[in-house]
Design an enzyme around this catalytic site. Structure first.
Site, PDB file in Angstrom:
ATOM      1  N   SER A  23       0.987  -1.162   0.203  1.00 48.29           N
ATOM      2  CA  SER A  23      -0.173   0.027  -0.149  1.00 48.29           C
ATOM      3  C   SER A  23       0.856   1.147   0.170  1.00 48.29           C
ATOM      4  O   SER A  23       0.461   2.193   0.223  1.00 48.29           O
ATOM      5  CB  SER A  23      -0.817  -0.141   1.012  1.00 48.29           C
ATOM      6  OG  SER A  23      -0.210  -0.376   2.420  1.00 48.29           O
ATOM      7  N   THR A 155     -40.474  26.967  -7.974  1.00 49.63           N
ATOM      8  CA  THR A 155     -40.810  25.543  -7.513  1.00 49.63           C
ATOM      9  C   THR A 155     -41.187  25.071  -8.659  1.00 49.63           C
ATOM     10  O   THR A 155     -41.617  25.517  -9.868  1.00 49.63           O
ATOM     11  CB  THR A 155     -41.891  25.506  -6.607  1.00 49.63           C
ATOM     12  OG1 THR A 155     -42.903  25.958  -7.312  1.00 49.63           O
ATOM     13  CG2 THR A 155     -41.851  26.568  -5.475  1.00 49.63           C
ATOM     14  N   HIS A 156     -40.716  23.712  -8.971  1.00 51.71           N
ATOM     15  CA  HIS A 156     -40.669  22.854 -10.280  1.00 51.71           C
ATOM     16  C   HIS A 156     -40.139  23.549 -11.302  1.00 51.71           C
ATOM     17  O   HIS A 156     -40.457  23.071 -12.491  1.00 51.71           O
ATOM     18  CB  HIS A 156     -42.289  22.614 -10.586  1.00 51.71           C
ATOM     19  CG  HIS A 156     -43.000  22.023  -9.295  1.00 51.71           C
ATOM     20  ND1 HIS A 156     -43.404  20.979  -8.970  1.00 51.71           N
ATOM     21  CD2 HIS A 156     -43.814  23.023  -8.494  1.00 51.71           C
ATOM     22  CE1 HIS A 156     -44.109  20.944  -8.009  1.00 51.71           C
ATOM     23  NE2 HIS A 156     -44.516  22.212  -7.445  1.00 51.71           N
ATOM     24  N   SER A 277     -14.858  26.724 -26.518  1.00 51.88           N
ATOM     25  CA  SER A 277     -15.007  25.443 -27.272  1.00 51.88           C
ATOM     26  C   SER A 277     -13.842  25.203 -28.319  1.00 51.88           C
ATOM     27  O   SER A 277     -13.528  26.319 -28.841  1.00 51.88           O
ATOM     28  CB  SER A 277     -16.485  25.320 -27.928  1.00 51.88           C
ATOM     29  OG  SER A 277     -16.421  24.685 -29.024  1.00 51.88           O
ATOM     30  N   LYS A 283     -18.879  29.911 -27.912  1.00 50.94           N
ATOM     31  CA  LYS A 283     -19.017  29.482 -26.505  1.00 50.94           C
ATOM     32  C   LYS A 283     -18.150  29.873 -25.292  1.00 50.94           C
ATOM     33  O   LYS A 283     -17.001  30.244 -25.486  1.00 50.94           O
ATOM     34  CB  LYS A 283     -18.883  27.608 -26.843  1.00 50.94           C
ATOM     35  CG  LYS A 283     -19.747  27.200 -27.585  1.00 50.94           C
ATOM     36  CD  LYS A 283     -21.177  26.968 -27.021  1.00 50.94           C
ATOM     37  CE  LYS A 283     -21.409  26.069 -25.917  1.00 50.94           C
ATOM     38  NZ  LYS A 283     -21.447  24.701 -26.205  1.00 50.94           N
ATOM     39  N   ASN A 285     -17.963  28.071 -21.620  1.00 49.72           N
ATOM     40  CA  ASN A 285     -18.594  26.945 -20.806  1.00 49.72           C
ATOM     41  C   ASN A 285     -18.419  27.054 -19.324  1.00 49.72           C
ATOM     42  O   ASN A 285     -17.361  27.330 -19.125  1.00 49.72           O
ATOM     43  CB  ASN A 285     -18.248  25.732 -21.318  1.00 49.72           C
ATOM     44  CG  ASN A 285     -18.672  25.387 -22.887  1.00 49.72           C
ATOM     45  OD1 ASN A 285     -19.716  26.102 -23.372  1.00 49.72           O
ATOM     46  ND2 ASN A 285     -17.827  24.888 -23.449  1.00 49.72           N
ATOM     47  N   GLU A 290     -19.569  22.105 -13.972  1.00 44.42           N
ATOM     48  CA  GLU A 290     -19.940  20.574 -14.414  1.00 44.42           C
ATOM     49  C   GLU A 290     -19.046  19.487 -13.907  1.00 44.42           C
ATOM     50  O   GLU A 290     -19.415  18.403 -13.233  1.00 44.42           O
ATOM     51  CB  GLU A 290     -19.942  20.672 -15.858  1.00 44.42           C
ATOM     52  CG  GLU A 290     -20.933  21.656 -16.682  1.00 44.42           C
ATOM     53  CD  GLU A 290     -20.552  21.742 -18.103  1.00 44.42           C
ATOM     54  OE1 GLU A 290     -20.321  20.619 -18.677  1.00 44.42           O
ATOM     55  OE2 GLU A 290     -20.608  22.884 -18.366  1.00 44.42           O
ATOM     56  N   GLN A 322      -7.278  -2.161   4.611  1.00 43.62           N
ATOM     57  CA  GLN A 322      -6.439  -1.301   3.882  1.00 43.62           C
ATOM     58  C   GLN A 322      -7.202  -0.500   2.617  1.00 43.62           C
ATOM     59  O   GLN A 322      -6.363   0.591   2.444  1.00 43.62           O
ATOM     60  CB  GLN A 322      -5.334  -2.262   3.141  1.00 43.62           C
ATOM     61  CG  GLN A 322      -3.880  -1.397   2.328  1.00 43.62           C
ATOM     62  CD  GLN A 322      -2.758  -2.283   2.208  1.00 43.62           C
ATOM     63  OE1 GLN A 322      -2.123  -2.580   3.305  1.00 43.62           O
ATOM     64  NE2 GLN A 322      -2.773  -2.801   0.992  1.00 43.62           N
TER      65      GLN A 322
HETATM   66  N1  ARG Z   1      -1.072  -1.569   5.480  1.00 41.46           N
HETATM   67  C1  ARG Z   1      -2.200  -1.868   6.399  1.00 41.46           C
HETATM   68  C2  ARG Z   1      -3.309  -1.262   6.280  1.00 41.46           C
HETATM   69  O1  ARG Z   1      -3.430  -0.057   5.825  1.00 41.46           O
HETATM   70  C3  ARG Z   1      -1.519  -1.780   7.768  1.00 41.46           C
HETATM   71  C4  ARG Z   1      -1.885  -2.480   8.884  1.00 41.46           C
HETATM   72  C5  ARG Z   1      -1.481  -4.058   8.338  1.00 41.46           C
HETATM   73  N2  ARG Z   1      -1.604  -4.989   9.373  1.00 41.46           N
HETATM   74  C6  ARG Z   1      -1.688  -6.429   9.170  1.00 41.46           C
HETATM   75  N3  ARG Z   1      -1.863  -7.052  10.107  1.00 41.46           N
HETATM   76  N4  ARG Z   1      -1.323  -6.693   8.008  1.00 41.46           N
HETATM   77  O2  ARG Z   1      -4.231  -1.548   6.736  1.00 41.46           O
END
Ligand code: ARG
Length: 466
Positions: A23, A155-156, A277, A283, A285, A290, A322
């Protein structure tokens, strides 16, 4: 490359799994919180004699040096160390040697990540609140300048009754006020420090959780270690609060998109906040609005991600959790980006007041006032309503407005009409007379602005204190 858990394993991790599991590419943004948590933890371990005082000092110094190197752009994180927690721990041990291996005593990544997320979310909520307050200030300013700018209310999406631009904008200011109070509420409820929960069942070391809590600025401690590591309610609440906020921004965006069309032409966007545009030279925009309307769906997506990710999870930590990060980070980033661009875009809007007034003058917005006029002369409202209905019908047939009828026309249908009917039908009167609390009369809207400004002031003060 040997993993932290190499002792238990006979084989190296599959490379695809290594990347899948990692991660670091998104949780690297938690480096500050992770280091702050580790410093507090190390200080506590030293104070309690769980590690030697000099060891704690060495760890804290090492962590501070890592922090400044990360901020100086000198560090490259590696997916081999999975997440921000293990990357930093690995770096620390590389730098200070075996003492670094003592940092994780009495702690788990489960309570560590729970802490990091809370610290991060707390900081971000405060930033989002300040942005909302800035937007509310811009709404108040535009409203003060437009207390008497008459426009149609709908309204509406059918012209209904006259109001003013100030009254209209203060409706949005009230929505944003609730957004601030929801986020403040979330902040109060989530202010529990989870470190000390360990992996799930706390720890046997004589730790001092309250000391850590105080260093990290939390109000309370989480009261159950299983809950401490598995609670992500505050992430759900945050995504929910941000979804409601985005819904408000999206509604205002939708209004602005309509109002700057040729069909309305109530407002003109500043060139700096609109786009052209590639093919149609005429145009201009409202892309910003949006995009905000579009990104609202994206924030709702984060809320759905969080709710569905959590609904089947047994206690305590599961790796599913995670997935909270990308959802929460994306919601936060999107909201901040939207507010940052919405505020200057809104502040630079110019109003086509004549067009607003012309639109308010057509479509019989004063029909209710015409009926109220008769009612005030003693006629039951339902009878008055009927009479004005047939007057409107006549006007539509002959392409007239109510105020263009002659007194004879009026009196032909009811003797109760007198020459003062013209004043009652005047758009200014219609607005001025709606002076009930909450109404569009300029004096009353001024009061509404004062309320919002007082709220902003007290919020800014309480944030400065915090
Ligand atoms: N990267 C993990 C998370 O974001 C950290 C905790 C991981 N703990 C574990 N027991 N694998 O949740």
């Amino acid at each position: 490359m040997a993993k932290l858990w190499a002792g238990r394993f006979q084989k190296e991790i599959d490379l695809v799994v290594n990347d899948f599991n990692s991660s670091i590419r998104f949780d690297c943004r938690l480096y500050k919180e992770d280091i702050a948590g580790s410093i507090a933890h190390a200080n506590m371990l030293g104070k309690q004699g769980i590690i030697e005082g000099h060891e704690a000092e060495k760890i804290v110094e090492g962590l501070k040096a890592i922090l400044s190197d990360i901020e100086g752009g000198k560090i490259e994180f590696s997916p081999d160390y999975e997440d921000i927690h293990m990357n930093i721990e690995q770096l620390l041990t590389e730098r200070i040697g075996d003492t670094g291996k003592r940092l994780h005593t009495g702690r788990s990544r489960n309570d560590q990540v729970a802490l990091d997320m809370r610290l991060y979310v707390k900081k971000e909520i405060n930033e989002i609140i300040s942005l909302i307050l800035k937007f509310m200030t811009a709404l108040c300013k535009k409203s003060r300048e437009n207390l008497e700018t008459v426009m149609p209310g709908y309204t509406h999406l059918q012209r209904a009754q006259p109001t003013t631009f100030a009254h209209y904008m203060m409706a949005y200011a009230n929505m944003l006020k609730r957004d601030v109070s929801r986020l403040t509420d979330c902040l109060k409820r989530m202010d529990d420090m989870p470190l000390g929960s360990g992996a799930l069942a706390s720890t046997t070391y004589p730790i001092d959780r309250d000391f850590v809590r105080e260093q990290l600025g939390f109000q309370r401690l989480t009261d159950n270690s299983l809950d401490g590591v598995s609670d992500r309610d505050y992430c759900v609440e945050l995504c929910s609060d941000l979804s409601i906020l985005m819904m408000h921004l999206s509604r205002l965006s939708e209004e602005i998109i309509s109002w700057c069309s040729w069909e309305f032409k109530f407002i003109e966007l500043d060139d700096a906040y609109s786009t052209g545009s590639s093919i149609m030279p005429q145009k201009k925009n409202p892309d910003v609005c949006e995009l905000i309307r579009g990104k609202t769906g994206r924030v709702y997506g984060s809320l759905t991600t969080m709710l569905s990710m959590l609904k089947g999870l047994p206690l305590a930590y599961n790796k599913d959790m995670q997935e909270d990060k990308e959802a929460v980070f994306d919601a936060i980033d999107t909201v901040k980006q939207c507010l940052e661009v919405f505020i200057p875009m809104f502040s630079t809007i110019s109003l086509c007041k004549d067009n607003m007034r012309k639109a308010a003058a057509k479509g019989f917005l004063n029909a209710t006032d015409c009926a109220d006029y008769l009612t005030k002369k003693g006629m039951p409202f339902r009878d008055a309503y009927k009479i004005v209905g047939s007057l409107v019908n006549e006007c539509i047939k002959s392409d007239k407005t109510l105020e263009s009828l002659t007194l004879e026309d009026f009196r032909a249908i009811s003797e109760s009409f007198g020459p003062d009917i013209y004043d009652a039908l005047d758009l200014n009167t219609c607005v001025q007379e709606r002076k009930v609390l909450g109404g569009p009369a300029p004096k009353e809207v001024e009061r509404q602005i004062n309320v919002i400004e007082a709220f902003i002031k007290s919020e800014v003060e309480s944030h400065d204190e915090a």
